[in-house]
Design a protein around this motif. Structure first.
Motif, PDB file in Angstrom:
ATOM      1  N   LEU A 152       0.882  -1.173   0.000  1.00 19.79           N
ATOM      2  CA  LEU A 152       0.000   0.000   0.000  1.00 19.79           C
ATOM      3  C   LEU A 152       0.919   1.222   0.000  1.00 19.79           C
ATOM      4  O   LEU A 152       1.278   1.742   1.054  1.00 19.79           O
ATOM      5  CB  LEU A 152      -0.885   0.018   1.245  1.00 19.79           C
ATOM      6  N   LEU A 194      -3.555   4.713   0.369  1.00 19.71           N
ATOM      7  CA  LEU A 194      -4.614   4.891   1.365  1.00 19.71           C
ATOM      8  C   LEU A 194      -4.938   6.370   1.577  1.00 19.71           C
ATOM      9  O   LEU A 194      -6.077   6.726   1.882  1.00 19.71           O
ATOM     10  CB  LEU A 194      -4.195   4.244   2.687  1.00 19.71           C
ATOM     11  N   LYS A 202     -11.101   1.875   6.427  1.00 19.60           N
ATOM     12  CA  LYS A 202     -11.241   0.573   7.084  1.00 19.60           C
ATOM     13  C   LYS A 202     -11.829  -0.457   6.122  1.00 19.60           C
ATOM     14  O   LYS A 202     -11.432  -1.628   6.139  1.00 19.60           O
ATOM     15  CB  LYS A 202     -12.120   0.700   8.337  1.00 19.60           C
ATOM     16  N   LEU A 220      -9.026  -1.738   3.999  1.00 20.02           N
ATOM     17  CA  LEU A 220      -8.143  -2.647   4.726  1.00 20.02           C
ATOM     18  C   LEU A 220      -8.812  -3.997   4.970  1.00 20.02           C
ATOM     19  O   LEU A 220      -8.150  -5.050   4.906  1.00 20.02           O
ATOM     20  CB  LEU A 220      -7.720  -2.016   6.052  1.00 20.02           C
ATOM     21  N   GLN A 221     -10.093  -4.011   5.258  1.00 24.23           N
ATOM     22  CA  GLN A 221     -10.807  -5.271   5.411  1.00 24.23           C
ATOM     23  C   GLN A 221     -10.775  -6.073   4.115  1.00 24.23           C
ATOM     24  O   GLN A 221     -10.637  -7.299   4.122  1.00 24.23           O
ATOM     25  CB  GLN A 221     -12.254  -5.003   5.829  1.00 24.23           C
ATOM     26  N   SER A 274      -7.292  -7.545   3.569  1.00 24.22           N
ATOM     27  CA  SER A 274      -7.001  -8.554   4.578  1.00 24.22           C
ATOM     28  C   SER A 274      -7.563  -9.920   4.182  1.00 24.22           C
ATOM     29  O   SER A 274      -6.984 -10.968   4.508  1.00 24.22           O
ATOM     30  CB  SER A 274      -7.576  -8.129   5.933  1.00 24.22           C
ATOM     31  N   VAL A 298       1.575  -6.618   5.265  1.00 23.79           N
ATOM     32  CA  VAL A 298       1.223  -5.434   4.498  1.00 23.79           C
ATOM     33  C   VAL A 298       2.348  -4.419   4.651  1.00 23.79           C
ATOM     34  O   VAL A 298       2.737  -4.074   5.772  1.00 23.79           O
ATOM     35  CB  VAL A 298      -0.106  -4.810   4.980  1.00 23.79           C
ATOM     36  N   PHE A 354       3.468  -0.626   4.024  1.00 21.31           N
ATOM     37  CA  PHE A 354       2.762   0.652   3.886  1.00 21.31           C
ATOM     38  C   PHE A 354       3.753   1.803   3.828  1.00 21.31           C
ATOM     39  O   PHE A 354       4.711   1.866   4.607  1.00 21.31           O
ATOM     40  CB  PHE A 354       1.831   0.840   5.091  1.00 21.31           C
ATOM     41  N   PHE A 385      -5.369  -0.081  11.394  1.00 14.39           N
ATOM     42  CA  PHE A 385      -4.994  -1.452  11.066  1.00 14.39           C
ATOM     43  C   PHE A 385      -5.417  -2.431  12.159  1.00 14.39           C
ATOM     44  O   PHE A 385      -5.891  -3.535  11.871  1.00 14.39           O
ATOM     45  CB  PHE A 385      -3.490  -1.544  10.835  1.00 14.39           C
ATOM     46  N   THR A 411      -8.833  -3.560  12.051  1.00 12.44           N
ATOM     47  CA  THR A 411      -9.069  -4.500  10.956  1.00 12.44           C
ATOM     48  C   THR A 411      -8.525  -5.884  11.289  1.00 12.44           C
ATOM     49  O   THR A 411      -8.664  -6.823  10.505  1.00 12.44           O
ATOM     50  CB  THR A 411      -8.402  -3.975   9.666  1.00 12.44           C
TER      51      THR A 411
END
Length: 294
Positions: free
Chosen positions: A175, A179, A188, A191-192, A195, A204, A206, A250, A253
């Motif tokens: 990522l 974001l 969120k 991210l869900q 995941s 992940v 970032f 995070f 999540t």
């Protein structure tokens, strides 16, 4: 960390041949603002109207598509620094010939994935982007090979990644400056979504704008959408992350923090006598569980 790229977006400072980056370092706290900068940030209280904010959200994909129409593949530099900054791109394999499955969430025109595909023959990349035009640029790249890369258009906040990526199949998700372009209320959801396709034990990686970055301080009155959230002149938006906000996002999540640090550096233009302070947030989060063998 020895970061080597000035990541510039519309409205940001862009490097010229007379500029160089100095003083990279990791920090637990973001850059401290001067009194003048504090007054500038604190004085901007008026927000963009609710009507315009809804319009920006509705037209977000169109605005990014227009961005790539204007700039094609020429705006961002290839990211040759990723394997140096994120050793997981190499070290997470049990043996050298093991295939690594990567998802580049927000791939743009491929500035990250193509250097990786050239450098590592044992990697398969899923690449998605909000902009259909950006995805087409990826597919038109001479290095694009369906046997090693699968590119597709996706709105991370509502399109189920599992329609293109098998659930729990990805070793590493990147990522990188993605974001921040999503409305904070929908981060969120993104991210869900990622995941679900990440393996237990997967990671992940970032990197994005940090709180008090120079780009944040350059926004003019009438650009503020919310706390640490702004709109550029071309309609694209940018959020500036605090490490606390990112960690909570995070963790909510179900992803656990491995590292989460500000990276401070300066872009120096010796000819003009300018020194521009940049702040990025570079972090790693993992999905709990035992790693699955490929």
């Amino acid at each position: 960390m020895a970061l080597s790229e000035d990541e510039s977006f519309p409205g940001d400072i862009k490097m010229t041949p007379t500029e160089e980056e100095v003083g990279s370092k990791d920090e637990c706290v973001s850059r401290v603002l001067t009194q003048e900068e504090q007054e500038r940030v604190g004085g901007e209280r008026a927000l963009v109207s609710g009507f315009k904010q809804m319009k920006l959200e509705k037209e977000a994909q169109k605005n990014w598509d227009l961005f790539y129409k204007r700039n094609t593949t020429n705006f961002f530099k290839d990211r040759h620094w990723t394997t140096r900054e994120f050793e997981e791109l190499k070290a997470c394999r049990e043996f050298e010939s093991q295939r690594l499955v990567l998802l580049e969430a927000g791939c743009g025109v491929g500035n990250c994935i193509f250097p990786l595909l050239e450098e590592d023959l044992n990697i398969f990349v899923y690449a998605c982007d909000f902009s259909p035009r950006a995805v087409e640029f990826v597919k038109q790249n001479p290095l694009y090979c369906p046997e090693r890369c699968c590119a597709f258009q996706c709105d991370l906040t509502k399109d189920d990644l599992r329609e293109n990526v098998p659930e729990g199949s990805v070793d590493v998700i990147t990522l990188i400056f993605v974001l921040s372009a999503i409305h904070p209320d929908k981060m969120k959801l993104a991210l869900q979504n990622i995941s679900r396709v990440l393996k237990p034990g997967g990671i992940v990686l970032f990197r994005d704008y940090g709180l008090n970055d120079h780009a944040m301080l350059r926004f003019k009155a009438g650009s503020k959408l919310g706390e640490n959230f702004y709109v550029r002149q071309d309609g694209t938006r940018s959020y500036f992350f605090s490490k606390e906000f990112l960690a909570e996002l995070f963790e909510d999540t179900g992803l656990q923090s491995v590292s989460n640090d500000y990276v401070l550096r300066e872009t120096v233009n010796k000819k003009e006598g300018l020194c521009v302070p940049r702040v990025f947030l570079q972090s790693k989060f993992t999905k709990p569980g035992r790693p699955q063998s490929s």
